[in-house]
Design an enzyme around this catalytic site. Structure first.
Site, PDB file in Angstrom:
ATOM      1  N   LYS A 154       0.837  -1.189   0.000  1.00 31.26           N
ATOM      2  CA  LYS A 154       0.000   0.000   0.000  1.00 31.26           C
ATOM      3  C   LYS A 154       0.881   1.251   0.000  1.00 31.26           C
ATOM      4  O   LYS A 154       1.749   1.415   0.870  1.00 31.26           O
ATOM      5  CB  LYS A 154      -0.902   0.019   1.244  1.00 31.26           C
ATOM      6  CG  LYS A 154      -1.967  -1.071   1.257  1.00 31.26           C
ATOM      7  CD  LYS A 154      -3.040  -0.819   0.224  1.00 31.26           C
ATOM      8  CE  LYS A 154      -4.196  -1.802   0.356  1.00 31.26           C
ATOM      9  NZ  LYS A 154      -5.268  -1.527  -0.621  1.00 31.26           N
ATOM     10  N   ASP A 179      -0.452  -0.862  -4.556  1.00 31.91           N
ATOM     11  CA  ASP A 179      -1.784  -0.259  -4.589  1.00 31.91           C
ATOM     12  C   ASP A 179      -1.707   1.146  -4.004  1.00 31.91           C
ATOM     13  O   ASP A 179      -1.459   1.319  -2.822  1.00 31.91           O
ATOM     14  CB  ASP A 179      -2.776  -1.097  -3.792  1.00 31.91           C
ATOM     15  CG  ASP A 179      -4.213  -0.611  -3.936  1.00 31.91           C
ATOM     16  OD1 ASP A 179      -4.443   0.374  -4.667  1.00 31.91           O
ATOM     17  OD2 ASP A 179      -5.104  -1.215  -3.319  1.00 31.91           O
ATOM     18  N   LYS A 250     -13.712  -7.219  -7.711  1.00 29.63           N
ATOM     19  CA  LYS A 250     -14.095  -7.464  -6.326  1.00 29.63           C
ATOM     20  C   LYS A 250     -15.601  -7.681  -6.273  1.00 29.63           C
ATOM     21  O   LYS A 250     -16.362  -6.909  -6.851  1.00 29.63           O
ATOM     22  CB  LYS A 250     -13.722  -6.280  -5.428  1.00 29.63           C
ATOM     23  CG  LYS A 250     -12.236  -6.041  -5.275  1.00 29.63           C
ATOM     24  CD  LYS A 250     -11.990  -4.818  -4.403  1.00 29.63           C
ATOM     25  CE  LYS A 250     -10.507  -4.544  -4.230  1.00 29.63           C
ATOM     26  NZ  LYS A 250     -10.262  -3.273  -3.471  1.00 29.63           N
ATOM     27  N   ASP A 300      -5.665 -11.767  -4.780  1.00 29.14           N
ATOM     28  CA  ASP A 300      -5.461 -10.975  -3.568  1.00 29.14           C
ATOM     29  C   ASP A 300      -6.628 -11.248  -2.624  1.00 29.14           C
ATOM     30  O   ASP A 300      -7.557 -10.458  -2.519  1.00 29.14           O
ATOM     31  CB  ASP A 300      -5.366  -9.490  -3.931  1.00 29.14           C
ATOM     32  CG  ASP A 300      -5.165  -8.605  -2.705  1.00 29.14           C
ATOM     33  OD1 ASP A 300      -4.668  -9.108  -1.683  1.00 29.14           O
ATOM     34  OD2 ASP A 300      -5.538  -7.414  -2.763  1.00 29.14           O
TER      35      ASP A 300
END
Length: 331
Positions: A154, A179, A250, A300
């Site tokens: 991140k 990300d 997602k 992920d």
């Protein structure tokens, strides 16, 4: 009284402590707040879990209310196919879509992938997330996870060059994906991409804010760039072809597994690589997404690994390998 052919609905909000904290560019949290849908018919119960996301204007209470509003339609025979038009894409529909599929599997005595005509999922490698922090803090966290083959880092904007360099030094053998959660700008985009390329990063996820990502079409991208907040369902795919090389699917964005599978097929047809992503949640939220892993370049699904504890009958994780769900959990 509920007839044998009608479906009864219940839903609830659950709170799951995170091990430590989870930090991205938009802030930190210490618990995962999920909403669980439960559908019952003929003595069988199906379950689905979602994570309402404030980024998309969702709250747990509103998601719970949206689910409970579907009791009457379900009682009148609403099925999973009709659900796609009856509710908008989002967390609430995801929980109900997955619960209905779980119910179908339990009533039929077959696995969900067989009902859908999809290949049975196999054990696969999931990314493991390193939260945003100072270069020093991220290096320390990365060193503890350096044995994992795939790490998701991140990032948060200014100073990301130092962060990714520190991470790479701590995990010289791991494949790295990044990300940025919309935190970069058109001014630092090329510099940050270059720093990621120098560190051997394979892919950068959502560097620019959704709706403000046109700069990606004007530059030479030194590594693959993946859309997350910029892509939700099949309708949003076509306009991204010049800007992105991959899309993050997602279930909370697509509104369930039904649309996610169709979206994965459409994304492949358009030439996108696929990442299967998740929110921080329990194994019940990860289990349906396992049906997409065979089409994905990146998986992920580490949400349960970030929790202090998972629910009973959770997915089996062996290091970074995640295994398909058993029927006691889902599908």
């Amino acid at each position: 009284m509920t007839s044998s052919k009608s479906t009864a609905l219940a839903a609830r909000i659950e709170r799951w402590p995170i091990a430590g904290s989870f930090t991205i560019s938009r802030g930190a949290k210490t618990e995962a707040v999920t909403v669980v849908a439960q559908v019952a018919r003929d003595g069988h119960i199906g379950h689905g879990e979602c994570v309402p996301y404030p980024r998309y204007g969702e709250t747990p209470d509103a998601t719970l209310a949206a689910l409970l509003s579907m009791q009457d339609p379900l009682g009148r025979g609403l099925d999973r196919q009709a659900l796609q038009a009856a509710m908008p894409a989002g967390a609430a529909r995801n929980a109900l879509d997955c619960a209905l599929l779980d119910l179908e599997a339990k009533i039929s005595g077959r696995r969900a992938w067989d009902l859908l005509g999809r290949p049975a999922p196999r054990a696969c490698t999931t990314a493991y997330t390193i939260s945003l922090g100072s270069p020093e803090a991220m290096a320390t966290a990365t060193a503890k996870a350096a044995h994992r083959p795939l790490l998701k880092i991140k990032l948060g904007g200014d100073g990301d060059g130092k962060r990714i360099a520190a991470v790479r030094k701590s995990a010289p053998e791991s494949e790295l994906i990044v990300d940025a959660n919309e935190a970069w700008t058109s001014k630092n985009l090329e510099r940050n991409l270059a720093k990621c390329a120098e560190a051997g990063v394979t892919l950068v996820e959502q560097p620019l804010p959704a709706g403000q990502d046109e700069a990606l079409a004007r530059i030479r991208r030194p590594l693959a760039v993946c859309a997350d907040e910029s892509v939700h369902d099949r309708v949003s795919l076509e306009g991204l072809r010049e800007r992105y090389d991959a899309v993050n699917i997602k279930l909370d964005k697509t509104g369930g597994l039904t649309e996610a599978l169709a979206m994965a097929d459409a994304a492949h047809a358009l030439g996108f690589e696929i990442m299967i992503g998740c929110m921080v949640a329990t194994s019940l939220a990860m289990a349906p997404a396992m049906l997409l892993t065979g089409q994905a370049r990146f998986v992920d699904l580490d949400g349960p690994l970030l929790l202090a504890r998972d629910r009973d009958d959770g997915l089996r994780y062996d290091g970074s390998l995640v295994y398909p769900p058993e029927p006691a959990l889902w599908g």
